[in-house]
Scaffold this active site. Structure first.
Site, PDB file in Angstrom:
ATOM      1  N   HIS A  31       0.851  -1.186   0.000  1.00 16.62           N
ATOM      2  CA  HIS A  31       0.000   0.000   0.000  1.00 16.62           C
ATOM      3  C   HIS A  31       0.888   1.238   0.000  1.00 16.62           C
ATOM      4  CE1 HIS A  31      -3.781  -2.084   0.713  1.00 16.62           C
ATOM      5  NE2 HIS A  31      -3.132  -2.861   1.560  1.00 16.62           N
ATOM      6  N   CYS A  45      -0.383   2.423  -4.447  1.00 18.48           N
ATOM      7  CA  CYS A  45      -1.234   3.547  -4.824  1.00 18.48           C
ATOM      8  C   CYS A  45      -0.409   4.834  -4.835  1.00 18.48           C
ATOM      9  CB  CYS A  45      -2.388   3.684  -3.829  1.00 18.48           C
ATOM     10  SG  CYS A  45      -3.551   2.315  -3.850  1.00 18.48           S
TER      11      CYS A  45
END
Length: 477
Positions: free
Chosen positions: A172, A214
């Site tokens: 992430h 991301c």
């Protein structure tokens, strides 16, 4: 006879002189140099020095299965490509293969019909030893800086000026940051500083960085120099999510019982391409184009992201074999856009992949059972925490800049080529101030890093931030 021999020798000498003269000229020279190369100077000379790789999955938890599956698959590619375990450093929490949720104990897969990618993977850094300090120390080759809590081998990338280094990070992220399972954050400025330090120390001839997260473009946007022999590609640009794949509900979903995404779209794209091609004949640039096409759904960006490239574009012409080796079984495979793998028909936003897992657990639990009640509590708790984080950050913006200006300031995106923050120390202090009052941002909350950077860019100090965070989070609770 003697006269004829003398003439032949003279002619041969003349030809050799001409060839040597040609070899010092332009493109023709390069061709003649290839012609004159001896058989003993074959393909093995294409890679001087040693190939090194550092592979890291920056998450834990079965709902994040895909990150460790990605890294295990990457290791298998390096191993088949000829890299030695002593030159591959692996960071992974190592809680997936043995998880009670895993329907195949001791096995990790990265494709619905794929084999075990977990077998043989070195456990260099596991558990709490997967952290920012150890990752940067390993990258820099600084074994004395590694701090082990019992799950660290101490192995580092001890590369030199003739070596080629490959870095793959799957996790992430958020604007300007990458996650770690220990809830600390790897900030873009610190990562790029480490790359600069390694270059200055003669730690590599060339370095390639593949980044799955991301807003991963924000890690290098406006920060990575073009003159330190580093070439990077990212799963997304500086403003968007990357995507999981082989998820429940996909046309190519996981086998029964997995309840989670098996891989990440960008990662699966580069690895499945590497699985089937002769990487001596495929360049970094060619793979970038294939991965970009697949990850963007043929340029439509429907359920896909913008794969980006940064740094020294000249390195993109090098073969993949220079960095990750090549599987001898693929020696006769040829690269071509016509035989690239088809795009997936189903993907899930990285930040929602955990919700898919929690929903699957709730949906499959029998009505009226304790398992159903527990699955419901976990799902509601995750959704409630997301709402609290979103509400508190929005309220902080209103308290600092007014109800009308708050959302505009927090959501402002800088032009391409500019880094996220002017003062990265300030950004860290904003995050500390927020988390001291409101709790950890965690993997979902990292999406708000741009808001904290914009607060810094607007000149707000840590004391003012702490004050409004206390107010906002008291209300959000």
């Amino acid at each position: 006879m003697g006269t004829t021999t003398a003439r032949l020798r003279c002619c041969l000498l003349f030809v050799l002189v001409q060839l040597l003269l040609l070899s010092t000229s332009t493109a023709a020279g390069a061709r003649w140099q290839d012609f004159l190369r001896l058989p003993s100077e074959g393909e093995s000379d294409a890679v001087a020095g040693t190939r090194w790789a550092i592979l890291i999955a920056g998450s834990n938890g079965y709902y994040n299965y895909r990150h460790q599956a990605d890294v295990c698959h990457a290791y298998q590619i390096m191993k088949k490509g000829g890299l030695k375990d002593e030159n591959i450093v692996v960071f992974m929490y190592d809680d997936i293969a043995s998880s009670p949720d895993n329907p195949r104990p001791g096995v990790i897969i990265n494709h619905p019909t794929g084999g075990d990618v977990y077998a043989g993977v070195p456990k260099d850094y596991t558990g709490k030893d997967v952290n920012v300090n150890n990752f940067l120390a390993a990258l820099l080759g600084n074994s004395s800086a590694v701090v082990s809590g019992g799950g660290g081998s101490g192995k580092v990338v001890a590369s030199g000026p003739d070596d080629h280094v490959f870095v793959y990070y799957s996790d992430h992220g958020g604007p300007g940051v990458l996650g770690m399972p220990s809830d600390d954050y790897l900030y873009a400025k610190d990562l790029v500083r480490a790359l600069k330090q390694k270059h200055a120390a003669g730690g590599y001839k060339s370095l390639v960085f593949y980044l799955e997260a991301c807003e991963s473009g924000s890690i290098f946007e406006g920060l990575l120099p073009e003159d330190i022999n580093v070439y990077a590609t990212t799963a997304a640009n500086a403003e968007e999510s990357s995507w999981g794949t082989y998820c429940p509900g996909d046309d190519q979903g996981p086998p029964p019982g997995f309840d989670t995404c098996l891989g990440d779209l960008y990662s699966v794209a580069w690895m499945e391409d590497s699985d089937v091609h002769n990487l001596r004949t495929e360049s970094l640039k060619q793979q970038y184009e294939v991965v970009k096409d697949r990850t963007s759904a043929h340029g439509t960006y429907s359920l896909g992201s913008h794969v980006m490239q940064y740094g020294d574009a000249r390195l993109a012409g090098q073969s993949l074999d220079n960095f990750i080796g090549t599987d001898p079984a693929n020696d006769n495979a040829t690269f071509g856009r016509d035989n690239s793998l088809r795009p997936h028909s189903g993907r899930i936003n990285q930040r929602d992949a955990d919700l898919v897992y929690f929903w699957q657990k709730y949906k499959k639990s029998a009505e009226g059972t304790p398992e159903k009640a527990e699955a419901r509590r976990r799902l509601l708790r995750v959704m409630s925490r997301r709402s609290q984080v979103d509400s508190s950050v929005e309220l902080i913006g209103s308290l600092l800049f007014g109800s009308e200006e708050g959302s505009r300031v927090l959501g402002a995106v800088r032009p391409a080529g500019q880094p996220l923050a002017d003062d990265w120390g300030c950004l860290k202090s904003m995050v500390r101030a927020y988390e001291a009052q409101c709790g950890a941002l965690a993997q979902y909350g990292m999406k708000h890093m741009r808001s904290f950077a914009n607060i810094c860019n607007a000149g707000v100090g840590e004391e003012a931030m702490a004050k409004v965070a206390a107010q906002a989070c008291a209300v959000a609770r």
